[in-house]
Design a protein around this motif. Structure first.
Motif, mmCIF file in Angstrom:
data_model
loop_
_atom_site.group_PDB
_atom_site.id
_atom_site.type_symbol
_atom_site.label_atom_id
_atom_site.label_comp_id
_atom_site.label_asym_id
_atom_site.label_seq_id
_atom_site.Cartn_x
_atom_site.Cartn_y
_atom_site.Cartn_z
ATOM 1 N N MET A 126 0.871 -1.254 -0.013
ATOM 2 C CA MET A 126 -0.078 -0.017 -0.138
ATOM 3 C C MET A 126 0.750 1.106 -0.045
ATOM 4 O O MET A 126 1.332 1.535 -0.922
ATOM 5 C CB MET A 126 -0.927 -0.287 1.274
ATOM 6 C CG MET A 126 -1.708 1.075 1.491
ATOM 7 S SD MET A 126 -2.992 1.469 0.371
ATOM 8 C CE MET A 126 -3.383 3.016 0.421
ATOM 9 N N CYS A 127 1.140 1.951 0.952
ATOM 10 C CA CYS A 127 1.784 2.969 1.179
ATOM 11 C C CYS A 127 3.273 2.830 2.337
ATOM 12 O O CYS A 127 2.853 2.233 3.419
ATOM 13 C CB CYS A 127 0.993 4.243 1.614
ATOM 14 S SG CYS A 127 1.789 5.763 1.811
ATOM 15 N N ALA A 159 -14.192 17.534 4.007
ATOM 16 C CA ALA A 159 -14.377 15.867 3.556
ATOM 17 C C ALA A 159 -13.260 15.161 3.940
ATOM 18 O O ALA A 159 -13.066 13.929 4.353
ATOM 19 C CB ALA A 159 -14.772 15.671 2.196
ATOM 20 N N PHE A 160 -11.762 15.848 3.419
ATOM 21 C CA PHE A 160 -10.574 15.146 3.543
ATOM 22 C C PHE A 160 -10.243 15.010 5.241
ATOM 23 O O PHE A 160 -9.836 13.812 5.654
ATOM 24 C CB PHE A 160 -9.584 15.980 3.170
ATOM 25 C CG PHE A 160 -8.300 15.547 2.950
ATOM 26 C CD1 PHE A 160 -7.694 14.888 2.062
ATOM 27 C CD2 PHE A 160 -7.197 15.905 3.932
ATOM 28 C CE1 PHE A 160 -6.351 14.208 1.716
ATOM 29 C CE2 PHE A 160 -5.850 15.315 3.829
ATOM 30 C CZ PHE A 160 -5.479 14.376 2.815
ATOM 31 N N GLU A 161 -10.660 16.288 5.897
ATOM 32 C CA GLU A 161 -10.349 16.112 7.435
ATOM 33 C C GLU A 161 -11.140 14.912 8.024
ATOM 34 O O GLU A 161 -10.916 14.170 9.043
ATOM 35 C CB GLU A 161 -10.330 17.385 7.960
ATOM 36 C CG GLU A 161 -9.050 18.347 7.647
ATOM 37 C CD GLU A 161 -7.876 17.815 8.263
ATOM 38 O OE1 GLU A 161 -7.663 17.118 9.227
ATOM 39 O OE2 GLU A 161 -6.847 18.030 7.345
ATOM 40 N N VAL A 218 -5.396 7.160 -1.004
ATOM 41 C CA VAL A 218 -6.769 6.878 -1.475
ATOM 42 C C VAL A 218 -7.280 8.136 -2.399
ATOM 43 O O VAL A 218 -7.828 7.800 -3.396
ATOM 44 C CB VAL A 218 -7.861 6.479 -0.335
ATOM 45 C CG1 VAL A 218 -9.116 6.355 -0.895
ATOM 46 C CG2 VAL A 218 -7.241 4.949 0.163
ATOM 47 N N SER A 219 -7.052 9.564 -1.700
ATOM 48 C CA SER A 219 -7.704 10.506 -2.722
ATOM 49 C C SER A 219 -6.750 10.948 -3.507
ATOM 50 O O SER A 219 -7.264 11.693 -4.509
ATOM 51 C CB SER A 219 -7.950 11.732 -1.482
ATOM 52 O OG SER A 219 -6.724 12.058 -0.934
ATOM 53 N N GLY A 220 -5.578 10.907 -3.633
ATOM 54 C CA GLY A 220 -4.564 11.295 -4.604
ATOM 55 C C GLY A 220 -4.030 12.771 -4.505
ATOM 56 O O GLY A 220 -3.312 13.457 -4.971
ATOM 57 N N PHE A 221 -4.706 13.251 -2.995
ATOM 58 C CA PHE A 221 -4.236 14.636 -2.682
ATOM 59 C C PHE A 221 -3.121 14.558 -1.473
ATOM 60 O O PHE A 221 -3.480 13.795 -0.573
ATOM 61 C CB PHE A 221 -5.551 15.265 -2.299
ATOM 62 C CG PHE A 221 -6.773 15.507 -3.166
ATOM 63 C CD1 PHE A 221 -6.622 16.247 -4.250
ATOM 64 C CD2 PHE A 221 -7.878 15.085 -2.614
ATOM 65 C CE1 PHE A 221 -7.629 16.403 -5.049
ATOM 66 C CE2 PHE A 221 -9.237 15.409 -3.417
ATOM 67 C CZ PHE A 221 -8.627 15.938 -4.663
ATOM 68 N N ALA A 281 -0.762 7.780 10.284
ATOM 69 C CA ALA A 281 -1.024 7.033 9.561
ATOM 70 C C ALA A 281 -2.328 6.894 8.720
ATOM 71 O O ALA A 281 -2.549 6.643 7.495
ATOM 72 C CB ALA A 281 -1.075 5.473 10.340
ATOM 73 N N ALA A 282 -3.465 7.451 9.692
ATOM 74 C CA ALA A 282 -4.619 7.852 8.861
ATOM 75 C C ALA A 282 -4.603 8.640 7.911
ATOM 76 O O ALA A 282 -5.212 8.752 6.556
ATOM 77 C CB ALA A 282 -5.745 8.213 9.978
ATOM 78 N N LEU A 283 -3.678 9.899 8.158
ATOM 79 C CA LEU A 283 -3.498 10.828 7.171
ATOM 80 C C LEU A 283 -2.840 10.144 5.833
ATOM 81 O O LEU A 283 -3.130 10.879 4.521
ATOM 82 C CB LEU A 283 -2.582 11.882 7.577
ATOM 83 C CG LEU A 283 -2.098 13.175 6.760
ATOM 84 C CD1 LEU A 283 -3.297 13.863 6.129
ATOM 85 C CD2 LEU A 283 -1.364 14.103 7.362
ATOM 86 N N GLN A 284 -1.817 9.396 5.933
ATOM 87 C CA GLN A 284 -1.248 9.027 4.859
ATOM 88 C C GLN A 284 -2.231 7.955 4.041
ATOM 89 O O GLN A 284 -1.959 8.027 2.991
ATOM 90 C CB GLN A 284 -0.021 8.056 5.351
ATOM 91 C CG GLN A 284 1.125 8.700 5.679
ATOM 92 C CD GLN A 284 1.648 9.804 4.599
ATOM 93 O OE1 GLN A 284 1.855 9.236 3.679
ATOM 94 N NE2 GLN A 284 2.179 10.824 5.282
ATOM 95 N N PHE A 285 -3.080 7.234 4.771
ATOM 96 C CA PHE A 285 -3.935 6.484 3.965
ATOM 97 C C PHE A 285 -4.829 7.467 3.295
ATOM 98 O O PHE A 285 -5.067 7.062 2.021
ATOM 99 C CB PHE A 285 -4.736 5.503 5.050
ATOM 100 C CG PHE A 285 -5.698 4.703 4.300
ATOM 101 C CD1 PHE A 285 -5.597 3.351 3.819
ATOM 102 C CD2 PHE A 285 -7.163 4.757 4.321
ATOM 103 C CE1 PHE A 285 -6.331 2.727 3.072
ATOM 104 C CE2 PHE A 285 -7.955 4.334 3.918
ATOM 105 C CZ PHE A 285 -7.580 3.053 3.224
ATOM 106 N N VAL A 286 -5.460 8.377 3.917
ATOM 107 C CA VAL A 286 -6.538 9.126 3.174
ATOM 108 C C VAL A 286 -5.673 9.817 1.915
ATOM 109 O O VAL A 286 -6.286 10.154 0.773
ATOM 110 C CB VAL A 286 -7.167 10.103 3.965
ATOM 111 C CG1 VAL A 286 -8.042 11.230 3.130
ATOM 112 C CG2 VAL A 286 -7.788 9.368 5.064
#
Length: 89
Positions: A1-2, A44-46, A31-34, A23-28
């Motif tokens: 994954m990352c 929505a991101f936060e 997934v989002s590409g942002f 870790a949650a920030l890296q995952f989002v």
């Protein structure tokens, strides 16, 4: 994954909320590409980061193991050795 998402389970001392959120920030981000969302997508991101962090924390609290806790320094040394091997070629 990352590669930036670190193993968080079974450490002594236990994982912190900051580590879970990172870790949650890296995952989002993955997934989002942002890396940093636009103002239109920021809420929505936060919210997604908060949700993933909460679910991750719940998972970590519920997991069980009979293995002894990992040592952070030893795991960091193993990661450095893997990196050295990977990029030395």
């Amino acid at each position: 994954m990352c590669r930036n998402i670190r193993l968080l389970f079974n450490f002594d001392p236990p994982v912190t909320d900051d580590e879970v959120r990172a870790a949650a920030l890296q995952f989002v981000r993955k997934v989002s590409g942002f890396n940093k969302p636009s103002k239109a997508n920021e809420a929505a991101f936060e919210a997604a980061v908060d949700d993933i962090a909460a679910v991750s924390r719940r998972l970590l609290e519920r997991l069980e193991t009979s293995a002894p806790p990992r040592n952070r320094e030893e795991e960091a040394a193993k990661a450095r050795a893997r990196t050295t091997y990977r990029y030395a070629r």
